[in-house]
Design an enzyme around this catalytic site. Structure first.
Site, PDB file in Angstrom:
ATOM      1  N   ASP A 128     -12.253   0.183   3.312  1.00 12.59           N
ATOM      2  CA  ASP A 128     -12.749   0.873   2.116  1.00 12.59           C
ATOM      3  C   ASP A 128     -11.660   1.040   1.066  1.00 12.59           C
ATOM      4  O   ASP A 128     -11.260   2.154   0.724  1.00 12.59           O
ATOM      5  CB  ASP A 128     -13.335   2.229   2.509  1.00 12.59           C
ATOM      6  CG  ASP A 128     -14.177   2.832   1.385  1.00 12.59           C
ATOM      7  OD1 ASP A 128     -14.354   2.166   0.361  1.00 12.59           O
ATOM      8  OD2 ASP A 128     -14.647   3.970   1.557  1.00 12.59           O
ATOM      9  N   GLU A 129     -11.183  -0.083   0.544  1.00 12.91           N
ATOM     10  CA  GLU A 129     -10.230  -0.083  -0.566  1.00 12.91           C
ATOM     11  C   GLU A 129     -10.859  -0.736  -1.783  1.00 12.91           C
ATOM     12  O   GLU A 129     -11.796  -1.522  -1.673  1.00 12.91           O
ATOM     13  CB  GLU A 129      -8.969  -0.872  -0.183  1.00 12.91           C
ATOM     14  CG  GLU A 129      -8.217  -0.302   0.991  1.00 12.91           C
ATOM     15  CD  GLU A 129      -7.003  -1.155   1.295  1.00 12.91           C
ATOM     16  OE1 GLU A 129      -5.917  -0.829   0.805  1.00 12.91           O
ATOM     17  OE2 GLU A 129      -7.166  -2.157   2.024  1.00 12.91           O
ATOM     18  N   TRP A 130     -10.301  -0.425  -2.961  1.00  7.48           N
ATOM     19  CA  TRP A 130     -10.609  -1.122  -4.204  1.00  7.48           C
ATOM     20  C   TRP A 130     -12.085  -1.032  -4.609  1.00  7.48           C
ATOM     21  O   TRP A 130     -12.594  -1.882  -5.327  1.00  7.48           O
ATOM     22  CB  TRP A 130     -10.177  -2.599  -4.119  1.00  7.48           C
ATOM     23  CG  TRP A 130      -8.822  -2.759  -3.539  1.00  7.48           C
ATOM     24  CD1 TRP A 130      -8.496  -3.363  -2.373  1.00  7.48           C
ATOM     25  CD2 TRP A 130      -7.593  -2.276  -4.098  1.00  7.48           C
ATOM     26  NE1 TRP A 130      -7.143  -3.306  -2.150  1.00  7.48           N
ATOM     27  CE2 TRP A 130      -6.561  -2.632  -3.207  1.00  7.48           C
ATOM     28  CE3 TRP A 130      -7.252  -1.573  -5.261  1.00  7.48           C
ATOM     29  CZ2 TRP A 130      -5.219  -2.322  -3.426  1.00  7.48           C
ATOM     30  CZ3 TRP A 130      -5.924  -1.255  -5.475  1.00  7.48           C
ATOM     31  CH2 TRP A 130      -4.933  -1.635  -4.567  1.00  7.48           C
ATOM     32  N   ARG A 158       0.797  -1.205   0.000  1.00  6.12           N
ATOM     33  CA  ARG A 158       0.000   0.000   0.000  1.00  6.12           C
ATOM     34  C   ARG A 158       0.838   1.267   0.000  1.00  6.12           C
ATOM     35  O   ARG A 158       1.848   1.357   0.672  1.00  6.12           O
ATOM     36  CB  ARG A 158      -0.875   0.037   1.240  1.00  6.12           C
ATOM     37  CG  ARG A 158      -2.065  -0.857   1.098  1.00  6.12           C
ATOM     38  CD  ARG A 158      -3.094  -0.426   2.090  1.00  6.12           C
ATOM     39  NE  ARG A 158      -4.177  -1.354   1.964  1.00  6.12           N
ATOM     40  CZ  ARG A 158      -4.311  -2.401   2.734  1.00  6.12           C
ATOM     41  NH1 ARG A 158      -3.476  -2.616   3.706  1.00  6.12           N
ATOM     42  NH2 ARG A 158      -5.298  -3.240   2.538  1.00  6.12           N
TER      43      ARG A 158
END
Length: 402
Positions: free
Chosen positions: A165-167, A11
């Site tokens: 809350d990724e991708w 990340r």
């Protein structure tokens, strides 16, 4: 997409900015304060560990205990990860095959952890489809998704939900952009459905963290923990309404890519600074007790001990892969056939008609494109034998055309 994403490994910070638009007032009914808050500060910081169940067994967490007291070394175990998907009209909870296997094998994968005192949470992740925690356009829509999350917690006997809350790819498939109210609606609706005895945690990344107006809902009564998502850094998130450091995590490390010295230093700083959570990513099947000892010695005053439990008595699961790319013909006679292999205790090896093939000891494996002359296949009757790491065996009979 149903594929899990393991790119937590690399990340980079993203240039999210907090939305400055005016916020519509909300009249949430505040849920009861989370149990963690009601009980006051923990005696020592919580060790939260993410397990990539697409390639590792959640049950490995139970192999680690504190050497002196015998307590669980890991306080919070995250099943990484379920997905928030989009069906063209609304968001829905998606559990891919490997997450489903973990949940359905709760007796072996989840209950042993809980028996030792570890809380097990389902981590929920975006899936590039545009549906996310931060773009619900009404409380009702958010509550509908919260109902699916609460149902999963109840059905599988889990201890809570972790939001990551990724991708998400907000805007994909015509979905709305993030707004300041959405995550507050969702978290509040979930708290109301779960009650006060379950955990809601925020992996502080993406618009659910950066765009949300945390002043618009009862953060203290809704969210138990928020923590740093960037490996390896030491930087607590700022969540208005959640200022109590015992409910924040500054330390975040990758168990495979952060030095033991850095990991131990972050643990020392966590205690000194009064933070209540330490986050570690990617616990695998190997013995990581020496590394974890450097963390738990600082957090809890005890080293970590490793004892692999003899828990696997279940034979591997073998299923035929559908689709002409993998399999052609019928169960009566295949011209080409492929198999999906699964065992929580690791698929170790296989043989076709006595011809051996060694595998890499993962929970999931494959045997693809078997036909006469390939992997020991012959025209006519064939025998596939699949063995797990504990020696359990599954036999499958199949027929190939010449």
């Amino acid at each position: 997409m149903s594929r899990l994403h393991s790119t937590k490994l690399h990340r980079l910070r993203q240039g999210f900015t907090v939305a400055a638009s005016a916020v519509i007032a909300m009249s949430f009914v505040a849920g009861a304060s989370p149990a963690t808050a009601a009980e006051g500060a923990e005696a020592d910081p919580q060790l939260a560990v993410y397990v990539e169940v697409n390639s590792n067994d959640l049950a490995n967490v139970a192999d680690y205990t504190l050497a002196d007291s015998g307590r669980a070394a890991v306080d919070l175990a995250m099943i990484f990860a379920a997905n928030i998907n989009y069906d063209g009209e609304k968001a829905y909870l998606h559990l891919n095959d490997r997450v489903t296997e973990t949940l359905q094998d709760a007796e072996n994968q989840i209950r042993p952890l809980q028996a030792q005192g570890t809380k097990v949470l389902l981590s929920v992740l975006g899936n590039h489809q545009g549906a996310g925690f931060a773009n619900f356009t009404s409380f009702a829509a958010a509550d509908a998704f919260a109902a699916e999350l609460a149902d999963a917690v109840t059905t599988y006997g889990l201890d809570g939900i972790d939001f990551d809350d990724e991708w998400t790819n907000y805007g994909a498939n015509g979905t709305p952009q993030p707004n300041a109210q959405s995550f507050g609606w969702l978290a509040t609706a979930l708290r109301e459905r779960l009650g006060s005895d379950k955990i809601i945690s925020l992996y502080a990344i993406g618009p659910s963290y950066t765009t949300t107006d945390f002043d618009a809902f009862d953060v203290d009564g809704v969210i138990d923990y928020a923590w740093n998502p960037y490996y390896p850094t030491y930087d607590a998130p700022t969540v208005p309404g959640l200022e109590d450091r015992t409910r924040l995590g500054a330390a975040a490390i990758d168990l495979a890519n952060t030095s033991a010295a850095t990991a131990a230093d972050f643990a020392r700083r966590t205690v000194a600074d009064g933070y209540g959570v330490y986050v570690a990513y990617n616990l695998t099947a190997t013995d990581q007790s020496a590394y974890l000892s450097g963390i738990t010695q600082e957090l809890k005053g005890e080293p970590t001990e490793y004892r692999a439990a003899p828990r696997d008595r279940t034979a591997p699961t073998v299923t035929v892969k559908p689709g002409e790319a993998f399999t052609t013909g019928s169960p009566d006679a295949y011209s080409k056939v492929s198999f999906k292999l699964y065992d929580a205790g690791k698929v170790d090896r296989l043989s076709v008609n006595g011809v051996p093939k060694d595998l890499t000891d993962n929970a999931w494996s494959d045997l693809n494109f078997v036909k006469p002359g390939v992997f020991g296949g012959v025209a006519g009757a064939n025998v596939l034998e699949v063995f797990d790491a504990s020696g359990n065996r599954t036999e499958v009979l199949f027929t190939l055309t010449g």
